[in-house]
Design an enzyme around this catalytic site. Sequence first.
Site, PDB file in Angstrom:
ATOM      1  N   ASP A   1      18.938 -88.015 -41.910  1.00  0.00           N
ATOM      2  CA  ASP A   1      19.306 -89.251 -42.382  1.00  0.00           C
ATOM      3  C   ASP A   1      18.670 -90.723 -41.746  1.00  0.00           C
ATOM      4  O   ASP A   1      17.787 -90.150 -40.716  1.00  0.00           O
ATOM      5  CB  ASP A   1      20.823 -89.368 -41.777  1.00  0.00           C
TER       6      ASP A   1
ATOM      7  N   GLU B   1      14.756 -94.348 -43.825  1.00  0.00           N
ATOM      8  CA  GLU B   1      14.242 -95.592 -44.810  1.00  0.00           C
ATOM      9  C   GLU B   1      12.880 -96.110 -43.893  1.00  0.00           C
ATOM     10  O   GLU B   1      12.105 -96.369 -44.424  1.00  0.00           O
ATOM     11  CB  GLU B   1      15.180 -96.563 -44.862  1.00  0.00           C
TER      12      GLU B   1
ATOM     13  N   ASP C   1      25.277 -93.418 -49.635  1.00  0.00           N
ATOM     14  CA  ASP C   1      26.604 -94.024 -49.368  1.00  0.00           C
ATOM     15  C   ASP C   1      27.215 -94.686 -50.439  1.00  0.00           C
ATOM     16  O   ASP C   1      27.530 -95.876 -50.644  1.00  0.00           O
ATOM     17  CB  ASP C   1      26.651 -95.064 -48.214  1.00  0.00           C
TER      18      ASP C   1
HETATM   19  O1  MIG Z   1      25.037 -95.527 -40.311  1.00  0.00           O
HETATM   20  O2  MIG Z   1      25.954 -90.660 -39.705  1.00  0.00           O
HETATM   21  O3  MIG Z   1      24.431 -92.127 -45.365  1.00  0.00           O
HETATM   22  O4  MIG Z   1      26.201 -89.743 -44.933  1.00  0.00           O
HETATM   23  O5  MIG Z   1      27.668 -90.045 -42.671  1.00  0.00           O
HETATM   24  C1  MIG Z   1      25.721 -94.592 -41.048  1.00  0.00           C
HETATM   25  C2  MIG Z   1      26.722 -91.184 -40.239  1.00  0.00           C
HETATM   26  C3  MIG Z   1      24.798 -93.401 -40.717  1.00  0.00           C
HETATM   27  C4  MIG Z   1      24.818 -92.707 -43.194  1.00  0.00           C
HETATM   28  C5  MIG Z   1      24.692 -91.565 -44.005  1.00  0.00           C
HETATM   29  C6  MIG Z   1      26.050 -90.633 -44.167  1.00  0.00           C
HETATM   30  C7  MIG Z   1      26.595 -90.348 -42.764  1.00  0.00           C
HETATM   31  C8  MIG Z   1      26.332 -91.675 -41.738  1.00  0.00           C
HETATM   32  N1  MIG Z   1      25.226 -92.241 -41.727  1.00  0.00           N
END
Ligand code: MIG
Length: 643
Positions: A306, A309, A403
């Site tokens: 995660d 980007e 999201d």
């Molecule tokens: O700033 O880890 O897209 O699936 O639950 C949010 C918490 C960070 C974004 C991800 C989401 C995840 C969440 N993350």
Amino acid sequence: MLTKYCFGAHAETGAVTAAVKEGEALPYFSAVKEGTGTRFCCPLGEDDVVFGLGETMRGIDKRGGRYVSFNTDNPHHEDDMPSLYGSHNFFILDGERTFGAFFDTPARIIFEIDYEGSGKIDILAEQGVTVYLVEGENANDIARQFLAAIGRSYLPPLWAFGFGQSRWGYKTEKDVRKIAARYKKAGMPLEYICLDIDYMDRYIDFTVNKKRFPDMKGLVKEMKARGVRLVPIVDAGIKIEPHNPVYEEGVKEGYFCKNLEGKDFQAAVWPGMTHFPDFLQAKAREWFGRQYKFYTDLGFEGFWNDMNEPAIFYSEYNTSRLGDKSCGDPLYKGGARLSDYKSFTHNVDGKMVSHWDVHNIFGAKMTEASSEGLEKLLDKRFLLFSRSSYIGAHRYGGIWTGDNSSTFHMLRRNVTMMPGLNMCGFLFSGADTGGFGGNCSRELLLRWLAFSVFTPLMRDHTTIFTRHQECFRYRGKRDFGSILSLRYRLLPYIYSEFMKAALSSDLYIRPLAFAYPKDARARHIEDELLVGDSLLAAPVLEKGAKGRKVYLPEEMTEVRWNGKEFLTREVPQGERFVTVPLGEVVFYIRKGKCIPVGKGGMNTKEIDLSDVTLLGGGSEYTQYLDDGFTRECSAKNLRVLSK
Ligand code: MIG
């Protein structure tokens, strides 16, 4: 046939693996230098359809939209949102002239497709770009040639096709046990539970919070014995914390991105101030991949990456948490300031390169790093999916589409995104079923699950700020059990079609237009999809609907799953209204084709892929069959089943 045309230099993206010869003059497009880049233009015929562009908003047909490839952490998935988490710069123009074009550049590129009714495709590559032109017999053939040129899709294990439950906010091992126990008690299948950032010690990668998960290794083992795997999240940034060996080694070896003064760049994300691994360096990738040993030693076999980007809350240069409102794009509501992406650098083969110039491949290179690390650490296939991506990363892992939120419109967008993702290589993909933001209603979750049974990644995920979204939280559990059990009944088909597609550079999900190019109506269908070679999915996408109108380009076998059995009947070509109660799923089998269905189970350990019945009007089905985890996947594993 692929031909490439170079318009200025750029860092290697690694997207295309085939050797492609260079052509002299790019056909179809005019190309004019603009600033440091090039503007391309191509007129559109009135009935031309434009397919592709992967993870983008709007429909299967991309006409009317403006799409900015610039990977962005942005939960506002309105139709006009120009940028999401990945950049997938391949499209197919299908009409008077039919061809595909891939604009390979690690930098920002803007696609306007009949935007404001311009009647043309207008593309601005802000920096150097290599254009790959793909010519072929028809859209389907062009897509297949492109898939062959970008290399074979990542191959997940069988269990990755099971149903996963996730939520930001499972805080303790007790929470995890409870989720599994309640699924079991409700008689609903469950394959894996995702661990979000809550499992970590202060949101630091490669750590476990010992208070809340005192014996993670034991928990992983115990859950696996019950048929439920655990899948931890891994974020991109490494917390700045002296004595943490990962941090120390990264600093010492020069594995982090540098700031404008040549020091390790600092940006705040979940753990506080972090450094970003310089995933563009082969050595840094290897080092990052090695760190997954921490997880494989605990018994984990699946991961999600995660914030790659990369997402930035604020940086050492911009300490206010405000997103960028000054970037000149009124639709940009991302979390990061665009200027942050200009204030750190990568080391590409000894040359210092601004992050700005290579922004779109950062997440893809993280996926590559973790995948190659896991290949060395594990002796079988693993689950891996990422949020950010670029074409090429599909060889290393899958993606989820970020999201979204709990609305019927987002469900529709899940449907329209899938074919484009497949055309860009991302066969293993799926959305947060039920929606990430917002409170999901019973009706929406059931309708969404009824579509997700067809997507390779089938995961219910939601944020910590919304109601609980596990299937057992809703009344009328039988309807949920019905749909989840359908997934396990269909797994022999889904797994086999996925593996066949991956092994033969084919699409797993495609628009009807690809199979029925001469059918004027099928060419424009946005709410039905072909799943594998035999199945047509027609999900219900409207709130309060008793069913939906379905258009069939030819006669087919209609299959109704009612929670107990498959009821089939032959239906003619044309349009009709089909009633679909909430706990049922109706789908179609194409003329002369078959699908294998199994007896189902509560997880993939319990299902037998070889024990199947053939449904549909055809007489044969070629099944891909193996143990579900072996690395050696080939056509040798195909067997022909006859009725
Ligand atoms: O700033 O880890 O897209 O699936 O639950 C949010 C918490 C960070 C974004 C991800 C989401 C995840 C969440 N993350």
